[in-house]
Design a protein around this motif. Sequence first.
Motif, mmCIF file in Angstrom:
data_model
loop_
_atom_site.group_PDB
_atom_site.id
_atom_site.type_symbol
_atom_site.label_atom_id
_atom_site.label_comp_id
_atom_site.label_asym_id
_atom_site.label_seq_id
_atom_site.Cartn_x
_atom_site.Cartn_y
_atom_site.Cartn_z
ATOM 1 N N PHE A 1 -53.883 -16.891 -7.335
ATOM 2 C CA PHE A 1 -52.730 -16.899 -6.431
ATOM 3 C C PHE A 1 -51.707 -17.953 -6.843
ATOM 4 O O PHE A 1 -50.500 -17.747 -6.696
ATOM 5 N N THR A 2 -52.181 -19.087 -7.347
ATOM 6 C CA THR A 2 -51.264 -20.151 -7.762
ATOM 7 C C THR A 2 -50.401 -19.711 -8.934
ATOM 8 O O THR A 2 -49.191 -19.983 -8.981
ATOM 9 N N LEU A 3 -51.013 -19.031 -9.878
ATOM 10 C CA LEU A 3 -50.317 -18.687 -11.121
ATOM 11 C C LEU A 3 -49.653 -17.320 -11.088
ATOM 12 O O LEU A 3 -48.895 -16.991 -12.013
ATOM 13 N N LEU A 4 -49.883 -16.547 -10.078
ATOM 14 C CA LEU A 4 -49.359 -15.181 -10.028
ATOM 15 C C LEU A 4 -47.843 -15.090 -10.216
ATOM 16 O O LEU A 4 -47.350 -14.179 -10.903
ATOM 17 N N PRO A 5 -47.062 -16.018 -9.658
ATOM 18 C CA PRO A 5 -45.603 -15.934 -9.867
ATOM 19 C C PRO A 5 -45.163 -16.061 -11.324
ATOM 20 O O PRO A 5 -43.999 -15.764 -11.641
ATOM 21 N N LEU A 6 -46.062 -16.503 -12.212
ATOM 22 C CA LEU A 6 -45.708 -16.567 -13.634
ATOM 23 C C LEU A 6 -45.371 -15.195 -14.198
ATOM 24 O O LEU A 6 -44.803 -15.097 -15.289
ATOM 25 N N LEU A 7 -45.682 -14.155 -13.463
ATOM 26 C CA LEU A 7 -45.298 -12.801 -13.871
ATOM 27 C C LEU A 7 -43.788 -12.639 -13.906
ATOM 28 O O LEU A 7 -43.265 -11.802 -14.660
ATOM 29 N N VAL A 49 -41.487 -15.736 -13.295
ATOM 30 C CA VAL A 49 -40.768 -16.985 -13.542
ATOM 31 C C VAL A 49 -41.503 -17.778 -14.610
ATOM 32 O O VAL A 49 -42.690 -17.550 -14.885
ATOM 33 N N GLY A 50 -40.792 -18.748 -15.202
ATOM 34 C CA GLY A 50 -41.400 -19.610 -16.205
ATOM 35 C C GLY A 50 -42.233 -20.703 -15.566
ATOM 36 O O GLY A 50 -42.146 -20.967 -14.358
ATOM 37 N N ALA A 51 -43.040 -21.380 -16.379
ATOM 38 C CA ALA A 51 -43.924 -22.425 -15.880
ATOM 39 C C ALA A 51 -43.145 -23.586 -15.261
ATOM 40 O O ALA A 51 -43.535 -24.119 -14.213
ATOM 41 N N ASP A 52 -42.044 -23.994 -15.890
ATOM 42 C CA ASP A 52 -41.241 -25.101 -15.360
ATOM 43 C C ASP A 52 -40.659 -24.755 -13.996
ATOM 44 O O ASP A 52 -40.653 -25.582 -13.082
ATOM 45 N N GLN A 53 -40.156 -23.527 -13.878
ATOM 46 C CA GLN A 53 -39.590 -23.095 -12.610
ATOM 47 C C GLN A 53 -40.661 -23.025 -11.520
ATOM 48 O O GLN A 53 -40.429 -23.421 -10.371
ATOM 49 N N LEU A 54 -41.841 -22.542 -11.876
ATOM 50 C CA LEU A 54 -42.916 -22.459 -10.888
ATOM 51 C C LEU A 54 -43.322 -23.846 -10.421
ATOM 52 O O LEU A 54 -43.535 -24.065 -9.214
ATOM 53 N N LEU A 55 -43.434 -24.797 -11.342
ATOM 54 C CA LEU A 55 -43.759 -26.169 -10.969
ATOM 55 C C LEU A 55 -42.692 -26.746 -10.058
ATOM 56 O O LEU A 55 -42.995 -27.410 -9.045
ATOM 57 N N PHE A 56 -41.429 -26.467 -10.382
ATOM 58 C CA PHE A 56 -40.323 -26.919 -9.527
ATOM 59 C C PHE A 56 -40.448 -26.333 -8.121
ATOM 60 O O PHE A 56 -40.245 -27.032 -7.116
ATOM 61 N N LEU A 57 -40.799 -25.062 -8.026
ATOM 62 C CA LEU A 57 -40.903 -24.401 -6.729
ATOM 63 C C LEU A 57 -42.022 -25.003 -5.884
ATOM 64 O O LEU A 57 -41.858 -25.207 -4.667
#
Length: 395
Positions: free
Chosen positions: A210-216, A218-226
């Motif tokens: 669930f944590t990593l699913l948005p990587l589909l 967005v990029g890793a940097d953007q996900l960390l920012f979110l």
Amino acid sequence: MKVINRFLTNQNAQLTSLVILAVLASAQSYFGSQNTIAESTELYTKYNNYLIFKLSFFHLIEDKDLYILYLNEQWDLFKYSPTFALLFGLFAWLPDFVGLTLWNLLNGLVFFLGLYYLPKIDIRTKGLIFVFVVLELVGSVQNEQSNALMAGLLLFTFGFLERDKYWLAALCIVASIFIKLFGVVALALYFLYPNKWKLTYTTAVWVVVFTLLPLLVVGADQLLFLYKSWGNLLANDHDASHGMSVIGWLKTWFGWEPDKVVVAVVGAILFCLPLLKIKSYSKYPFRVLMLASVLLWVIIFNHRAESPTFIIAVSGVALWYFIQVPKTENLILLLLTLMFSILSPTDIVPAFVRTEWFEPYVVKAVPCILVWVKIIYDLLTGTFEPRISTEQIQD
């Protein structure tokens, strides 16, 4: 009386009525006139909450910050996880009326199916629980919120745990956490079941997914920012409100405003006390009451609790009452819940009473607080008498 009994034991009739109510609630929201909210001069639809969820998906795929205001598009902030925003894409691409209706149906159906998935409780008792909570359920659906879905996921979690389906139980509990963080309280149910290592690693796997699913999208940097932005929002949100909660009750009734963390810690200690009765874990009624305690705790100790969230708490009240042999003191608490938690926000109560008394003094929360205290007492003393037959409660 025969008609009522037939309805209480007719799952299809209850399901049909729920579908009709969800569709009507969606139509009421969709076709309702636009209006201003608070001090804003912008016009917003009556299904603004749905739009917040819908637009979060488009903000996500456009690499925007999910956790700032977009007052030209919607009123209020998006406060859910990036994963929730991604999964809402299932509805976001649809025309608003279709997406809104399907979203409301999902909430209602997950709750209904979760209720009927509870084991060792007879059909009529489940019918009584459904009838008792249906007004609160409709109120939640009318606000296009996720609270009925949350309640349903927690009910499914318990049902799967009882059937040793740990992967599915962990899926439901992690999904609830990624909708609203207070779902984490339900992890306490794990103490009641064997094979805790399996519960641990299945939960960990779903958390990673669930944590990593948005990587589909967005990029890793953007996900960390979110995730950082979400954390900042929740931290600031914690300081901003008391809600229909124990804190709100203490402040408005007694003028006492203790530290929120202290109240939460005290509440957590009281919540955990029954878990010291390890020998009671093997008793099904004990486990059901622990589920009821979870459903109530996550609302009455939630500083952001508002009226539509109480489908979760009221479900706990109904579960607590209807699985026991009727007692006078329990019936009084049930009627108080009906009068002041379920009916108080409706037009049955004059508007001036709601706005001048019930809302400022968080009356809706008070019966649920009292019931939760009674549940803790029942769990600690073991004096409750299950309505369930001896055959049903055998492991």
